[in-house]
Design an enzyme around this catalytic site. Sequence first.
Site, PDB file in Angstrom:
ATOM      1  N   GLY A  65      -6.055   4.617  -8.147  1.00  0.00           N
ATOM      2  CA  GLY A  65      -4.893   5.403  -7.648  1.00  0.00           C
ATOM      3  C   GLY A  65      -4.915   5.767  -6.122  1.00  0.00           C
ATOM      4  O   GLY A  65      -3.738   6.243  -5.612  1.00  0.00           O
ATOM      5  N   GLU A 125     -12.003   3.113 -10.827  1.00  0.00           N
ATOM      6  CA  GLU A 125     -11.004   1.978 -11.012  1.00  0.00           C
ATOM      7  C   GLU A 125     -10.008   1.842 -10.115  1.00  0.00           C
ATOM      8  O   GLU A 125      -8.796   1.680 -10.298  1.00  0.00           O
ATOM      9  CB  GLU A 125     -10.462   2.367 -12.422  1.00  0.00           C
ATOM     10  CG  GLU A 125     -11.036   2.599 -13.672  1.00  0.00           C
ATOM     11  CD  GLU A 125     -10.143   3.145 -14.813  1.00  0.00           C
ATOM     12  OE1 GLU A 125      -9.165   3.305 -14.637  1.00  0.00           O
ATOM     13  OE2 GLU A 125     -10.813   3.655 -15.979  1.00  0.00           O
ATOM     14  N   PRO A 126     -10.441   1.256  -8.889  1.00  0.00           N
ATOM     15  CA  PRO A 126      -9.419   1.214  -7.706  1.00  0.00           C
ATOM     16  C   PRO A 126      -9.029  -0.081  -7.870  1.00  0.00           C
ATOM     17  O   PRO A 126      -9.384  -1.264  -8.330  1.00  0.00           O
ATOM     18  CB  PRO A 126     -10.310   1.326  -6.540  1.00  0.00           C
ATOM     19  CG  PRO A 126     -11.647   0.831  -6.791  1.00  0.00           C
ATOM     20  CD  PRO A 126     -11.910   1.272  -8.444  1.00  0.00           C
ATOM     21  N   ARG A 172       8.425  -4.700  -5.779  1.00  0.00           N
ATOM     22  CA  ARG A 172       8.214  -3.294  -5.553  1.00  0.00           C
ATOM     23  C   ARG A 172       9.385  -2.624  -4.730  1.00  0.00           C
ATOM     24  O   ARG A 172       9.551  -1.324  -5.097  1.00  0.00           O
ATOM     25  CB  ARG A 172       6.681  -2.993  -4.543  1.00  0.00           C
ATOM     26  CG  ARG A 172       5.431  -3.512  -5.284  1.00  0.00           C
ATOM     27  CD  ARG A 172       4.467  -3.107  -4.581  1.00  0.00           C
ATOM     28  NE  ARG A 172       4.097  -1.731  -4.831  1.00  0.00           N
ATOM     29  CZ  ARG A 172       4.132  -0.987  -3.848  1.00  0.00           C
ATOM     30  NH1 ARG A 172       4.525  -1.228  -2.873  1.00  0.00           N
ATOM     31  NH2 ARG A 172       4.230   0.445  -3.945  1.00  0.00           N
ATOM     32  N   CYS A 196      20.547 -13.430  -7.329  1.00  0.00           N
ATOM     33  CA  CYS A 196      21.787 -12.772  -7.643  1.00  0.00           C
ATOM     34  C   CYS A 196      21.780 -11.386  -8.294  1.00  0.00           C
ATOM     35  O   CYS A 196      22.317 -11.133  -9.309  1.00  0.00           O
ATOM     36  CB  CYS A 196      22.602 -13.748  -8.501  1.00  0.00           C
ATOM     37  SG  CYS A 196      22.560 -15.401  -7.841  1.00  0.00           S
TER      38      CYS A 196
HETATM   39  N1  LLP Z   1      -6.585   2.327 -14.066  1.00  0.00           N
HETATM   40  C1  LLP Z   1      -5.629   2.484 -14.669  1.00  0.00           C
HETATM   41  C2  LLP Z   1      -5.840   2.970 -16.139  1.00  0.00           C
HETATM   42  C3  LLP Z   1      -4.434   2.312 -14.036  1.00  0.00           C
HETATM   43  O1  LLP Z   1      -3.318   2.390 -14.891  1.00  0.00           O
HETATM   44  C4  LLP Z   1      -4.274   1.776 -12.888  1.00  0.00           C
HETATM   45  C5  LLP Z   1      -2.821   1.407 -12.452  1.00  0.00           C
HETATM   46  C6  LLP Z   1      -5.327   1.684 -11.917  1.00  0.00           C
HETATM   47  C7  LLP Z   1      -6.641   2.176 -12.517  1.00  0.00           C
HETATM   48  C8  LLP Z   1      -5.347   1.145 -10.634  1.00  0.00           C
HETATM   49  O2  LLP Z   1      -4.561   1.823  -9.841  1.00  0.00           O
HETATM   50  P1  LLP Z   1      -4.339   1.713  -8.368  1.00  0.00           P
HETATM   51  O3  LLP Z   1      -5.854   2.044  -7.780  1.00  0.00           O
HETATM   52  O4  LLP Z   1      -3.966   0.280  -8.114  1.00  0.00           O
HETATM   53  O5  LLP Z   1      -3.620   2.675  -7.940  1.00  0.00           O
HETATM   54  N2  LLP Z   1       3.093  -1.352  -9.983  1.00  0.00           N
HETATM   55  C9  LLP Z   1       2.792  -0.181  -9.092  1.00  0.00           C
HETATM   56  C10 LLP Z   1       1.675   0.330  -9.588  1.00  0.00           C
HETATM   57  C11 LLP Z   1       1.327   0.685 -10.963  1.00  0.00           C
HETATM   58  C12 LLP Z   1      -0.172   1.352 -11.093  1.00  0.00           C
HETATM   59  C13 LLP Z   1      -0.425   1.169 -12.719  1.00  0.00           C
HETATM   60  N3  LLP Z   1      -1.622   1.599 -12.959  1.00  0.00           N
HETATM   61  C14 LLP Z   1       3.085  -0.313  -7.547  1.00  0.00           C
HETATM   62  O6  LLP Z   1       3.346  -1.523  -7.267  1.00  0.00           O
HETATM   63  O7  LLP Z   1       3.020   0.557  -6.965  1.00  0.00           O
END
Ligand code: LLP
Length: 427
Positions: A244, A281-282, A324, A354
């Site tokens: 996150g 979990e990055p 996005r 379109c």
């Molecule tokens: N772990 C879990 C359980 C998750 O659901 C996610 C992302 C991550 C880790 C990784 O999160 P990150 O470090 O990438 O923020 N499509 C959206 C982002 C959706 C994130 C979904 N879950 C965007 O383009 O902003």
Amino acid sequence: MSLPGAPFLARDGAELKLEGHALTDLAQEHGTPLFVYSRAAMLHALAAYQRALQGRPHLICYAVKANSTLAVLQTFARAGCGFDIVSGGELARVLAAGGNPAQVVFSGVGKTRDEMRQALLAGVRCFNVESLGEMDKLDDVARSQGRRAPVSLRVNPDVDAGTHPYISTGLKGNKFGIAHDQALAAYQHAASLPGLQVVGIDCHIGSQITQIEPYLDALDRMLDLVEAVERSGIAIHHVDVGGGLGIHYTDEKPPDAAVLVQRIAQRLDARGHGGRELLFEPGRSLVGNAGVLLTEVLYLKPGRADQGGKNFCIVDAAMNDLVRPAMYQATMAIEPCRVCDAEAATWDVVGPVCESGDWLGRDRALSVLPGDVLAILSAGAYGMTMASNYNTRPRAAELLLDGARVHLIRQRESVSSLFADERLIDS
Ligand code: LLP
């Protein structure tokens, strides 16, 4: 203000360069739309987490959904990462890229029986379980294979991550996780099932988070639970704080990964949990700023005052390549790959799809001419993985830069492959 992606992305005279390669040249040679990633930038982002976690039991599980191209997964596997997956498809990719299944955590609210079977056979490190129904199904599948499934409960801590509602996941109203106040009972249920083995606790509160406090609040709630669960006689080995961490797209100022890790580790230590294995979990923070999407300007369509005066810069990339902006109203920086001397104007950068929602950037001050190549910055995360074939548009090619080398890691999709699985009907 430095460019998102600096120092790997930099302006050198008129040319925008990624890892020393002029992006205009890459676009000319490989065509557009084109995703280009820097391997060094990915490893640099990973190193911030690794350094801060040194000396403490930990596992960094790269969130595959951010960018699941095999060579990207291979890069992280070789660097010692585990993986966070959310489907059988992502598991197959991790295995094809040489990832170690014993370092894979399986997240997601809707795992199917088949996916559970596949993950148990592969020997994943743990299932992040999100509901009682999933627990019972996993118990059944594991017992039918004569195994015990390692589980971690994904707890919904009811913490506001302060991000876009679509990517905020740790609030009561979200579909994710087991409610904090029901988690103790859920752990007791898990411990009573012979096909499950409790190994950890997990949470993930959202994405593009730019503050540390929500992580610490969620951690405190998890540690309260760990203490209650262990008092009831169930051992918990690891604490997974999810992913996150946000990145710099335009004017965000997220904390450094190292600072986030340090603050979390300090809180663990302060509460007497320093010996526990810490999982992250990055996704975005490892790959987002390592990539750009290159697109060619097709037409300039200056607006007329009687039409509201909008100027449209029509490019060959669209919402199917990068969703996005259309989906989250995300603002991503757009830079010309080679500075030109056209008069600056304010443009809406839009694609050929379109839909009026097909835009990549709004009200951007740019000096552009048809034929110029633009780079949409910070497109390494949730770009290609969210791409579609809408309007029967083949998906873009991808390059991975590695020092002097340029690897074509995904060919541009062919139009014929888009309908290769379809059948005409007999008349
Ligand atoms: N772990 C879990 C359980 C998750 O659901 C996610 C992302 C991550 C880790 C990784 O999160 P990150 O470090 O990438 O923020 N499509 C959206 C982002 C959706 C994130 C979904 N879950 C965007 O383009 O902003």
